[in-house]
Design a protein around this motif. Sequence first.
Motif, short mmCIF file in Angstrom:
data_model
loop_
_atom_site.label_atom_id
_atom_site.label_comp_id
_atom_site.label_asym_id
_atom_site.label_seq_id
_atom_site.Cartn_x
_atom_site.Cartn_y
_atom_site.Cartn_z
N ASP B 14 0.79 -1.24 0.00
CA ASP B 14 0.00 0.00 0.00
C ASP B 14 0.83 1.29 0.00
OD1 ASP B 14 -2.53 -1.21 -0.08
OD2 ASP B 14 -2.48 -1.58 2.08
N GLY B 15 1.99 1.23 -0.60
CA GLY B 15 2.78 2.46 -0.70
C GLY B 15 3.83 2.62 0.37
N PHE B 64 5.10 6.28 1.65
CA PHE B 64 3.98 7.19 1.40
C PHE B 64 2.72 6.35 1.33
CE2 PHE B 64 6.93 10.49 0.19
CZ PHE B 64 6.23 11.65 0.40
N PHE B 66 -0.72 4.98 1.05
CA PHE B 66 -1.95 5.62 0.56
C PHE B 66 -1.70 7.07 0.13
CE2 PHE B 66 -3.12 2.12 3.25
CZ PHE B 66 -4.10 1.47 2.51
N GLY B 67 -0.49 7.31 -0.39
CA GLY B 67 -0.18 8.62 -0.94
C GLY B 67 -0.26 9.76 0.06
N ASP B 69 -2.66 10.62 1.63
CA ASP B 69 -3.99 11.23 1.57
C ASP B 69 -4.64 11.18 2.94
OD1 ASP B 69 -3.60 11.64 -1.11
OD2 ASP B 69 -4.60 9.79 -1.72
N LEU B 70 -5.38 12.22 3.28
CA LEU B 70 -6.09 12.34 4.56
C LEU B 70 -5.13 12.45 5.75
CD1 LEU B 70 -8.78 9.62 3.87
CD2 LEU B 70 -9.19 12.09 3.93
#
Lengths: 1046, 251
Positions: B14-15, B64, B66-67, B69-70
């Motif tokens: 997942d990154g 990183f 999930f990039g 995000d949030l």
Amino acid sequence: MFARIEIAVRPDLIDSTAQGLLRSIELIYPQLRSQIRWARYLDIYWLDLPVSREELIPALSEICWDRVLQWVFTGNLMPAAAGKTGGLQDLMEVAPYRPGRFYGIERRFRSGVTDCKSKSLIEALEIVLGKKLTQARASSGGLLVMEGPSLDEDALARIARDILCNETLETWTLVPEDGLKKNERFHQERIKYDLPKVQTRGSQAVETFAFGQMSEAELETLSQKRLLALSLREMKAIQSYFEDPQVKEKRSVLGLAQPTDVELEVIAQTWSEHCKHKIFNAEVRHEGQVIDGLFKTFIVGTTEQIKKPWLLSVFKDNGGICVFDDEDAFCVKVETHNSSSALEPFGGGLTGMLAVNRDILGCGLGAKPIFNTDVFCVAPPDYRESLPDRITHPRRILSGIRRGVENGSNQSGIPTVNGALVFDERYLGKPLVYCGSGGLMPRISAGEPCEVKKVTPGDRICMVGGRVGKDGIHGATFSSLAFSDQSPTSAVQLGDVMTQKRMADFLLEARDLGLYRAITDNGAGGLSSSVGEMALLSGGALLDVSLIKTKYLGIKPFELVVSESQERMTVAVPPLQLSGFLSLAERRGVEVSDLGEFNATGNFEIFNGPVRVACLGLKFLHEGVPRMELNSRWTPPAQIPSVSLPEENGNRVLESFKKFGNPVLLDLMARPNIASKEWLIRQYDHEAQGTSVIKPLHTSAPESARVWSGPNDAGVIKPKVTSDLGIAVGCGIQPKLSEIDPYLMAQASVDEAVRNVLCVGAEYGAPESVLALLDNFCWSDPIHDSEKMGALVRACQGLQDAAVALSTPLISGKDSMKNNYQGKRKGELVSISAPPTLLITAVARVADVKQARTADFKSAGDIIYLLGHSEFGTLGSELNSMISQSPQFQLLTGEARAGRPSWSLARKLYSWMGGSQGKQQFRLKSLHDVSEGGLLVAVAECLISRGLGASVWLPSGRDPWEVAYGEGFHAFVGSVAPDDAPALEAEWDELGIPFQRVGNVETHDRMEIYLRGSGSTTTQSVYGNLVFTATIPQLRSAWSKEGYWE
Amino acid sequence: MKPQNPRVIVITGDGILGEQETAQAFRLAKFDVEIRHLNDLIQEKLGMDELCRRYSAIAFPGGFSFGDDLGAGKILALKLVYQLGWDLPTYASRGGLVIGIANGFQALIRMGIFGKDISITNNSIGKFMALWTKVTPVGNRCVWLRGIGTIDLPIRHAEGRIVIGASRRAETLAKMERLGMTCLKYEGNPVGSDENLAGLCDATGRILGLMPHPEGYVRGTAHPEWTAHRGRAGAPGMGLTLFENAFREAM
């Protein structure tokens, strides 16, 4: 239910997003910035979820609300998550001026644009709610709230258009103060209206064309109207293919009559300049001689002449593949993303990086990307003239592409180890964005050699990774046209790093398990190119577009085939491995579409469900494009004015050198082409993967309050934990020499790239020394301009001569031939052509990373040498560009010369540096090449980080300007401990390597410049006459150029 | 029979990006290393008992996920809590060791390991930063940092500013200091963290989270200034000590 969520930073904390936006406003509109007294930025999500209010509220508070950092405005879903009223006015109340005048600008994506944040939010909701939300829709955006009494609609619109949004991807609306205070925007109906909807009405119909009857004019119109970028000659070749009685008969049996839009589009993609490199393959008539293709003659021909045992695959695959050691191979590729970056800089940089990483993933049997590089050529950020239509300000271009590369590289965990920035006003029409990447792979994977691509009839065609949408349609054909105010926005894409990272991890795992036979990336031309090319390996392919996983409905068959939607690879999977391949993909959260099979029918066939929509002979598709014939000639330019030393004016030259020495040195240090790129480098993770040995910057002891760094010449990584072998990566790019002679420009680019990797410790000189070059040409269209073609031929000749002279093979490359802009500036037609630009990337092995070198002088007392060629010239130098733009420097003008190469000298010197001649190299304490700005700039760069000083003496009897600031070939600045000097000088003498002592490293914090044996005696010292001084703080502050960058 | 080395599980997927370097640092410190994909662990339903039995240490590498995000580490934390159900404080109290590096640290914060009044957000200059810093351990609670003086380590992140909730700042800080949780501080403060914080541990001292990358300095030639001290090129880097400490603790 519908929900709108606005997430703000709590008022007591710094809002770094808003601060960043204010900084961007300040750089472009300083006046406007001063009108904004306060600003805050909120993230917005619009949601449509098949979930009840009771379920949603706790999930949202868990996911979207960090109590320490945030206030969340939701209308009335989570009233406790904000200030006392729960509305935006609580935030506005902390603004320092009251009563303030507030404005908001809301941005949101246009429908169909990749929106990673909202995808992640849905994934988070699925995790927390413990169920799949297949019907959920979400969109992300933002709201910039500002306070300022004199802001007006015009000012806000400028902020929205030029700073906050890119209108090709986003729309914006102004929100007045009372709109911010009221909660109407949270109403269910309003949210429903605000959520972007993708039109799903598109028809599945396939259009056919009565090709046989079309006149020449009609053929040309068709090519233009459908953005096929095919010439009349090519359209006629297609016409005669479909009119061939044998083809007609075969087609009628298959139920195909007239050519379909799918077929036409597949041919257009395959034959695009971008994919087929028609200019580089054309027959060229150059000044009375016929050249049988530039690519064949000068690129392939060069590598064939040089023949290295360590080349595994060149010019066949996505990148060049070389031996690293007995177990592993490395591969390298450099691409350009100029056209898309002109339209959408962030998307261009991001997709550029992700695309070149996919090239590596799809190279041979698939390699793991281990480094990235990036080179940007843009107009200066302080460009102040008016902009032509559809042209984005260079500052915004630079900031966008940089951010794109940052996201693409950092979030993929690939270190960005090397790069360059080149500023020239002629890049205003189209920026050049080079993205490079290298990878490592086992030489044997699951029993197969890594460099051989094989596809067997019966293998399944699997598309892996992202889904297909309407984004990126006609990217390949669009980039094969000049940029104009008519350029299509459908060619723009945004990347999704997470999807690619998951796919990359999965594919490398599948490779090691032997779950696929061959792999390639989906880049330009989408499936039409990837499947079309792999089909050559088995002898045919059959593809059903109805099996393609799509982002939404309503995509036409031809769009499915040519869409360049990102993050996709095409893989040939043996039927026996299919179930293993699919189940691993599922466990890794990666989507796979099984689209058909490779066969040996000789055709590329495409179905849409039961209906056949295309059948093209592979031979015609790949070899049917008519060869271009181009005319070429080269006229040397008229005299270019330049600083120089007319012999008889020796004294006046000396006077001017004394007078302007210090300001010229400081101004040169602050030239954007020379100044520090630390602001950019530190935003790239150049140490990801833990392999860093030589970083883009050298840094002195990080204990002082302000840490200073200076430039290194190239990057070195140690890709394997089990081995001290390293890889050095450097580049050379010298477009300013193009107007003097593209032949010289190409030679200088090769020399600079090679020098850069030698500085950091690359091996060179023995047959087994691995040092390879990549060539990336960016030209403006030479098809109807024989002078531009002539420049291209000259550059190819220069490239070949230099590469052969140094015995450094070319292993991969790319050309981008349409770097022009045609449009209007204030209603007047303008045309801007990028200067002919050749990027040479050098990749070399480092025999032992413990022997790698940096550029900085290490200790006071060390001796500074100028090693190598010292025939500098000011023609084409940074000094010359600066003087022509700085009227305050009243220097002498006259006839100047350009530096010229001496390859025999270079081979001797480089073989010594590269460790194949002599044995005293380890005594060098530092090494830095003399490039932009010449000798004194090189010395200054070696001093900046540590803050040591230097005495530098220049030889007498020569033009001091030329010696101090001239540029040329094969020159280095190195430092040596005094005790080591005798051994080194003896070895240099023995090997015939030219060297001069030019200075000493000193404890004081000044650079003192002396002239040997000249005139006056007042400031005479052992070094000669002191002509000028620059202090280290002066040099540092000029070089760092603070306030200029983003 | 050869005595068994302690075993560490390094989480990936997942990154997450740093699993290889992190694994290598543990290998150099003589751990047996397993790199495991989150989805495989979820599918296997690797529960607490099995986790405690099999692994002396858990590592959440940088990346990183999930990039970002949030909020960096947020969705990874949700996945660990909701889908894997791991209770790290219990794991630590049963003798396990946990390290979260950069993104792994951010996930530990989002999971509430260091209390709910602690969070982490954008660097104060609002930019990603890749540079070397000096950090100094504080106190002796954290078993990972024992015997370590001031060391140079790289930071490579955009969201590394540790924030203590303003509403109960004084009491939160006093409690954390009393428990020895504020265990790693920057000399200078490039990211603008509260109290110069670079890392935190839990009250047992067995769970360490830090923004600098100790696995990025396990080899002498990784240091930005190594070419000025050639004699040390072949020596290990100072970041390795953390992993060696863990080895001693796990034996």
